[in-house]
Scaffold this motif. Structure first.
Motif, PDB file in Angstrom:
ATOM      1  N   ARG A   9       7.791   7.322  -5.301  1.00  0.00           N
ATOM      2  CA  ARG A   9       6.623   7.166  -6.161  1.00  0.00           C
ATOM      3  C   ARG A   9       6.966   7.468  -7.608  1.00  0.00           C
ATOM      4  O   ARG A   9       7.682   8.424  -7.898  1.00  0.00           O
ATOM      5  CB  ARG A   9       5.497   8.095  -5.713  1.00  0.00           C
TER       6      ARG A   9
ATOM      7  N   ARG B 247      -7.146   6.005   6.478  1.00  0.00           N
ATOM      8  CA  ARG B 247      -8.254   5.131   6.082  1.00  0.00           C
ATOM      9  C   ARG B 247      -8.143   4.645   4.636  1.00  0.00           C
ATOM     10  O   ARG B 247      -8.846   3.701   4.256  1.00  0.00           O
ATOM     11  CB  ARG B 247      -9.576   5.866   6.281  1.00  0.00           C
ATOM     12  N   SER B 248      -7.291   5.274   3.833  1.00  0.00           N
ATOM     13  CA  SER B 248      -7.150   4.843   2.436  1.00  0.00           C
ATOM     14  C   SER B 248      -6.086   3.757   2.257  1.00  0.00           C
ATOM     15  O   SER B 248      -5.857   3.309   1.127  1.00  0.00           O
ATOM     16  CB  SER B 248      -6.793   6.040   1.555  1.00  0.00           C
ATOM     17  N   VAL B 249      -5.431   3.340   3.346  1.00  0.00           N
ATOM     18  CA  VAL B 249      -4.442   2.272   3.260  1.00  0.00           C
ATOM     19  C   VAL B 249      -5.136   0.978   2.844  1.00  0.00           C
ATOM     20  O   VAL B 249      -6.165   0.595   3.425  1.00  0.00           O
ATOM     21  CB  VAL B 249      -3.711   2.092   4.605  1.00  0.00           C
ATOM     22  N   ASP B 250      -4.590   0.294   1.869  1.00  0.00           N
ATOM     23  CA  ASP B 250      -5.197  -0.927   1.338  1.00  0.00           C
ATOM     24  C   ASP B 250      -5.246  -2.003   2.417  1.00  0.00           C
ATOM     25  O   ASP B 250      -4.247  -2.302   3.073  1.00  0.00           O
ATOM     26  CB  ASP B 250      -4.386  -1.432   0.136  1.00  0.00           C
ATOM     27  N   GLN B 251      -6.429  -2.610   2.570  1.00  0.00           N
ATOM     28  CA  GLN B 251      -6.613  -3.649   3.570  1.00  0.00           C
ATOM     29  C   GLN B 251      -5.737  -4.869   3.291  1.00  0.00           C
ATOM     30  O   GLN B 251      -5.326  -5.583   4.213  1.00  0.00           O
ATOM     31  CB  GLN B 251      -8.089  -4.077   3.606  1.00  0.00           C
ATOM     32  N   LYS B 252      -5.394  -5.078   2.026  1.00  0.00           N
ATOM     33  CA  LYS B 252      -4.548  -6.232   1.693  1.00  0.00           C
ATOM     34  C   LYS B 252      -3.160  -6.122   2.317  1.00  0.00           C
ATOM     35  O   LYS B 252      -2.513  -7.132   2.593  1.00  0.00           O
ATOM     36  CB  LYS B 252      -4.436  -6.360   0.171  1.00  0.00           C
ATOM     37  N   LEU B 253      -2.706  -4.890   2.526  1.00  0.00           N
ATOM     38  CA  LEU B 253      -1.398  -4.717   3.162  1.00  0.00           C
ATOM     39  C   LEU B 253      -1.409  -5.217   4.598  1.00  0.00           C
ATOM     40  O   LEU B 253      -0.409  -5.747   5.088  1.00  0.00           O
ATOM     41  CB  LEU B 253      -0.999  -3.231   3.118  1.00  0.00           C
TER      42      LEU B 253
ATOM     43  N   ALA C 147       2.187   4.509   3.727  1.00  0.00           N
ATOM     44  CA  ALA C 147       1.064   4.501   2.791  1.00  0.00           C
ATOM     45  C   ALA C 147       0.218   5.767   2.920  1.00  0.00           C
ATOM     46  O   ALA C 147      -0.345   6.244   1.932  1.00  0.00           O
ATOM     47  CB  ALA C 147       0.202   3.261   3.019  1.00  0.00           C
TER      48      ALA C 147
ATOM     49  N   ASP D 154      -3.231  -7.710   5.611  1.00  0.00           N
ATOM     50  CA  ASP D 154      -3.180  -9.175   5.500  1.00  0.00           C
ATOM     51  C   ASP D 154      -1.743  -9.650   5.333  1.00  0.00           C
ATOM     52  O   ASP D 154      -1.325 -10.645   5.942  1.00  0.00           O
ATOM     53  CB  ASP D 154      -4.030  -9.636   4.310  1.00  0.00           C
TER      54      ASP D 154
END
Length: 284
Positions: A279, A174-180, A202, A182
């Motif tokens: 990282r 759930r912490s995966v960026d929504q922009k990814l 991610a 897109d």
């Protein structure tokens, strides 16, 4: 022609220079690791020396706090008799089976609840309620259901290792960026490609943190399971030491739990370091 000959003559020199620089780097790395090990062991060594000196001066009795030499002698006795290897193998087997069952279920449900929002509404509130129940509170109930055999011990361990794996897998997804996502739509990623090329990489830091905590809780669950009722294992040795007032034996069990727990945690950290080498994080 002369230039080519000069190049050939210089190439071994370049190879020797490169190998010497590599040797210097390896030596520097070994020195750094050695220095870290010395610094890390300085405090424990000082504590052991002060402990031994205080015991030799009679500042406390052997029954209250045996000296490191007395504990080491108990270690030697258990190793020579073969009891230590026998009890340790039983404990490791219990912890391993319990972790595999609980951790695997936690990973599975973490994925399901993380990807399907409807399942989050159905399952997550119940999981969160069960998560806050301590081991010692449910252990008598599990023993009542399954008896004092191996099944109850494995269930206690599995129930503890389930929740860290579940929570951190769920939160990692759930912490995966929504922009990814897109970006994935722009690149025409399929659902399968989104999961394996986007979501899992991610969410991997969270999943590995869950793995580390799950392993630790499995080891703690083993302590609870074996102290409540067991005829073999490291927890049994601690109980036997309590019943016979053999304080050295209790310390042996505690030290084994601490050392094995630290070794397992270090292995998980090494795995985390390998898988997350991409990282660039703050090192302090």
């Amino acid at each position: 022609m002369s230039n080519a000959i000069k190049a050939l003559e210089q190439s071994p020199r370049l190879e020797r220079k490169g190998s010497s620089e590599l040797a210097v780097q390896r030596t520097r790395w070994l020195k750094e690791k050695l220095n870290d090990a010395v610094i890390g062991s300085l405090l424990p060594v000082l504590i052991l020396v002060a402990w031994q000196v205080a015991g030799d001066l009679g500042l406390f009795t052997r029954e209250f706090l045996p000296t490191p030499l007395h504990i080491a002698a108990e270690f030697r006795t258990l190793i020579a008799s073969g009891e230590l290897a026998q009890h340790l193998s039983i404990s490791l087997q219990r912890a391993g089976i319990g972790f595999l069952i609980g951790g695997s279920l936690g990973l599975l449900f973490g994925f399901l609840v993380g990807f399907v929002q409807r399942l989050e509404f159905m399952l997550d509130p119940s999981f969160q309620m069960l998560r806050v129940i301590p081991h010692l509170a449910i252990a008598p109930l599990i023993i009542l259901w399954f008896g004092f055999g191996e099944t109850s011990k494995i269930v206690i361990i599995a129930s503890g290792s389930f929740f860290p794996m579940y929570i951190h897998t769920f939160l990692g997804i759930r912490s995966v960026d929504q922009k990814l996502f897109d970006v994935a739509r722009v690149l025409n990623f399929t659902k399968t490609k989104q999961i394996f090329r986007l979501v899992l990489p991610a969410a991997l830091p969270g999943i590995l943190l869950g793995l580390r905590l799950s392993v630790a809780i499995s080891w703690l669950g083993l302590v609870v399971a074996e102290l409540i009722g067991s005829q073999a294992g490291i927890g049994f040795l601690i109980n036997f030491g309590k019943q016979t007032s053999t304080t050295e034996l209790i310390f042996v069990g505690v030290i084994i739990f601490a050392v094995i727990g630290k070794l397992v945690d270090s292995l998980v950290r090494l795995l985390e370091k390998r898988l997350l080498s991409w990282r660039d994080s703050f090192q302090g």
